[in-house]
Design a protein around this motif. Structure first.
Motif, mmCIF file in Angstrom:
data_model
loop_
_atom_site.group_PDB
_atom_site.id
_atom_site.type_symbol
_atom_site.label_atom_id
_atom_site.label_comp_id
_atom_site.label_asym_id
_atom_site.label_seq_id
_atom_site.Cartn_x
_atom_site.Cartn_y
_atom_site.Cartn_z
ATOM 1 N N SER A 61 0.816 -1.221 0.000
ATOM 2 C CA SER A 61 0.000 0.000 0.000
ATOM 3 C C SER A 61 0.847 1.268 0.000
ATOM 4 C CB SER A 61 -0.949 0.012 1.202
ATOM 5 O OG SER A 61 -0.205 0.089 2.407
ATOM 6 N N THR A 62 2.139 1.149 0.348
ATOM 7 C CA THR A 62 2.998 2.331 0.359
ATOM 8 C C THR A 62 3.963 2.357 -0.811
ATOM 9 O OG1 THR A 62 4.650 1.276 1.789
ATOM 10 C CG2 THR A 62 2.917 2.571 2.876
ATOM 11 N N GLU A 63 3.830 1.431 -1.757
ATOM 12 C CA GLU A 63 4.744 1.416 -2.899
ATOM 13 C C GLU A 63 4.668 2.731 -3.666
ATOM 14 O OE1 GLU A 63 7.738 0.523 -5.237
ATOM 15 O OE2 GLU A 63 7.173 -0.596 -3.465
ATOM 16 N N ALA A 64 3.457 3.240 -3.849
ATOM 17 C CA ALA A 64 3.291 4.547 -4.476
ATOM 18 C C ALA A 64 3.211 5.577 -3.350
ATOM 19 C CB ALA A 64 2.016 4.581 -5.308
ATOM 20 N N ALA A 65 3.915 6.663 -3.527
ATOM 21 C CA ALA A 65 3.930 7.702 -2.494
ATOM 22 C C ALA A 65 2.558 8.330 -2.331
ATOM 23 C CB ALA A 65 4.945 8.777 -2.865
ATOM 24 N N ASP A 66 2.191 8.579 -1.095
ATOM 25 C CA ASP A 66 0.980 9.320 -0.785
ATOM 26 C C ASP A 66 1.370 10.794 -0.859
ATOM 27 O OD1 ASP A 66 -1.456 10.195 0.141
ATOM 28 O OD2 ASP A 66 -1.301 9.245 2.107
ATOM 29 N N ARG A 67 0.803 11.540 -1.762
ATOM 30 C CA ARG A 67 1.206 12.931 -2.013
ATOM 31 C C ARG A 67 0.490 13.884 -1.068
ATOM 32 N NH1 ARG A 67 5.752 12.254 -4.774
ATOM 33 N NH2 ARG A 67 5.439 10.836 -6.492
ATOM 34 N N PHE A 68 1.138 14.197 0.045
ATOM 35 C CA PHE A 68 0.576 15.183 0.961
ATOM 36 C C PHE A 68 1.648 16.210 1.279
ATOM 37 C CE2 PHE A 68 1.690 11.342 3.377
ATOM 38 C CZ PHE A 68 2.626 11.810 4.276
ATOM 39 N N GLY A 69 1.180 17.390 1.634
ATOM 40 C CA GLY A 69 2.075 18.512 1.869
ATOM 41 C C GLY A 69 2.721 18.485 3.243
ATOM 42 N N ALA A 70 3.543 19.490 3.481
ATOM 43 C CA ALA A 70 4.313 19.582 4.715
ATOM 44 C C ALA A 70 3.409 19.692 5.944
ATOM 45 C CB ALA A 70 5.261 20.771 4.653
ATOM 46 N N ALA A 71 2.316 20.440 5.839
ATOM 47 C CA ALA A 71 1.417 20.592 6.985
ATOM 48 C C ALA A 71 0.828 19.240 7.383
ATOM 49 C CB ALA A 71 0.312 21.594 6.674
ATOM 50 N N GLU A 72 0.455 18.442 6.407
ATOM 51 C CA GLU A 72 -0.088 17.118 6.698
ATOM 52 C C GLU A 72 1.001 16.200 7.244
ATOM 53 O OE1 GLU A 72 -2.599 13.878 7.198
ATOM 54 O OE2 GLU A 72 -3.028 16.004 7.043
ATOM 55 N N PHE A 73 2.212 16.322 6.746
ATOM 56 C CA PHE A 73 3.336 15.530 7.268
ATOM 57 C C PHE A 73 3.504 15.811 8.761
ATOM 58 C CE2 PHE A 73 7.576 14.153 8.169
ATOM 59 C CZ PHE A 73 7.863 13.146 7.250
ATOM 60 N N VAL A 74 3.560 17.087 9.104
ATOM 61 C CA VAL A 74 3.720 17.494 10.507
ATOM 62 C C VAL A 74 2.533 17.009 11.338
ATOM 63 C CG1 VAL A 74 3.790 19.496 12.055
ATOM 64 C CG2 VAL A 74 5.227 19.436 10.005
ATOM 65 N N ALA A 75 1.333 17.132 10.808
ATOM 66 C CA ALA A 75 0.138 16.695 11.542
ATOM 67 C C ALA A 75 0.191 15.189 11.820
ATOM 68 C CB ALA A 75 -1.121 17.045 10.757
ATOM 69 N N ARG A 76 0.622 14.408 10.842
ATOM 70 C CA ARG A 76 0.714 12.954 11.040
ATOM 71 C C ARG A 76 1.772 12.608 12.080
ATOM 72 N NH1 ARG A 76 -0.324 9.901 5.238
ATOM 73 N NH2 ARG A 76 -2.064 11.222 4.602
ATOM 74 N N VAL A 77 2.903 13.283 12.019
ATOM 75 C CA VAL A 77 3.941 13.044 13.027
ATOM 76 C C VAL A 77 3.397 13.412 14.406
ATOM 77 C CG1 VAL A 77 6.219 13.779 13.873
ATOM 78 C CG2 VAL A 77 5.884 13.276 11.433
ATOM 79 N N GLY A 78 2.715 14.545 14.503
ATOM 80 C CA GLY A 78 2.145 14.981 15.768
ATOM 81 C C GLY A 78 1.154 13.976 16.335
ATOM 82 N N ARG A 79 0.284 13.451 15.476
ATOM 83 C CA ARG A 79 -0.694 12.455 15.936
ATOM 84 C C ARG A 79 0.011 11.187 16.411
ATOM 85 N NH1 ARG A 79 -3.619 14.472 11.552
ATOM 86 N NH2 ARG A 79 -2.992 12.768 10.188
ATOM 87 N N ARG A 80 0.984 10.745 15.652
ATOM 88 C CA ARG A 80 1.703 9.521 16.020
ATOM 89 C C ARG A 80 2.470 9.684 17.339
ATOM 90 N NH1 ARG A 80 2.543 8.534 10.034
ATOM 91 N NH2 ARG A 80 1.550 6.499 9.767
ATOM 92 N N ALA A 81 3.046 10.846 17.536
ATOM 93 C CA ALA A 81 3.876 11.079 18.721
ATOM 94 C C ALA A 81 3.100 11.705 19.877
ATOM 95 C CB ALA A 81 5.059 11.974 18.350
#
Length: 137
Positions: A61-81
């Motif tokens: 499911s991750t073979e193709a990159a999920d195209r999300f911006g920097a704000a979403e990247f930070v939000a995902r890291v924040g949720r995970r951590a």
């Protein structure tokens, strides 16, 4: 760079203990696995210590990159951590800077090449002169 050095550098940069640094590293690398193509994830993983390679495992499911911006990247890291946006942004910068020190310049450049411009604020600290002072221990 060995695993302990990687963790120590992230802990120092984020001013947290080693246990918390590991959580921040995992949250960032898991999000990176979603954002990069599977081939790039594998290329990056081969240059990291084994415990970090295990976090950077692409799935079908991750073979193709999920195209999300920097704000979403930070939000995902924040949720995970379990941290707020500002702390997540600092954690991402710290992990990216440490990644830059741990892998070849070409590999880091390949990774950064998959990011749109809005990632610049998080990536530039890793590219700044002197960012690699702690290079490969």
């Amino acid at each position: 760079m060995n695993y302990d050095t990687f963790v120590d550098q992230v802990a120092r940069r984020t001013r947290v203990d080693s246990e918390r640094a590991v959580e921040l590293i995992h949250a960032t690398l898991e999000t990176l696995t979603e954002r990069l193509t599977g081939g790039e994830v594998l290329d990056l993983a081969t240059q990291l210590p084994t415990p970090l390679q295990l976090v950077l495992k692409p799935t079908p499911s991750t073979e193709a990159a999920d195209r999300f911006g920097a704000a979403e990247f930070v939000a995902r890291v924040g949720r995970r951590a379990g941290i707020d946006e500002m702390a997540a942004r600092d954690a991402v910068r710290a992990v990216f800077t440490t990644l830059r020190e741990a892998v070849s310049g070409g590999e880091f450049d390949d990774m950064v090449g998959q990011f749109p411009r809005d990632y610049r604020e998080m990536v530039e600290p890793a590219l700044a002169p002197g960012a690699s002072v702690l290079r490969r221990a």
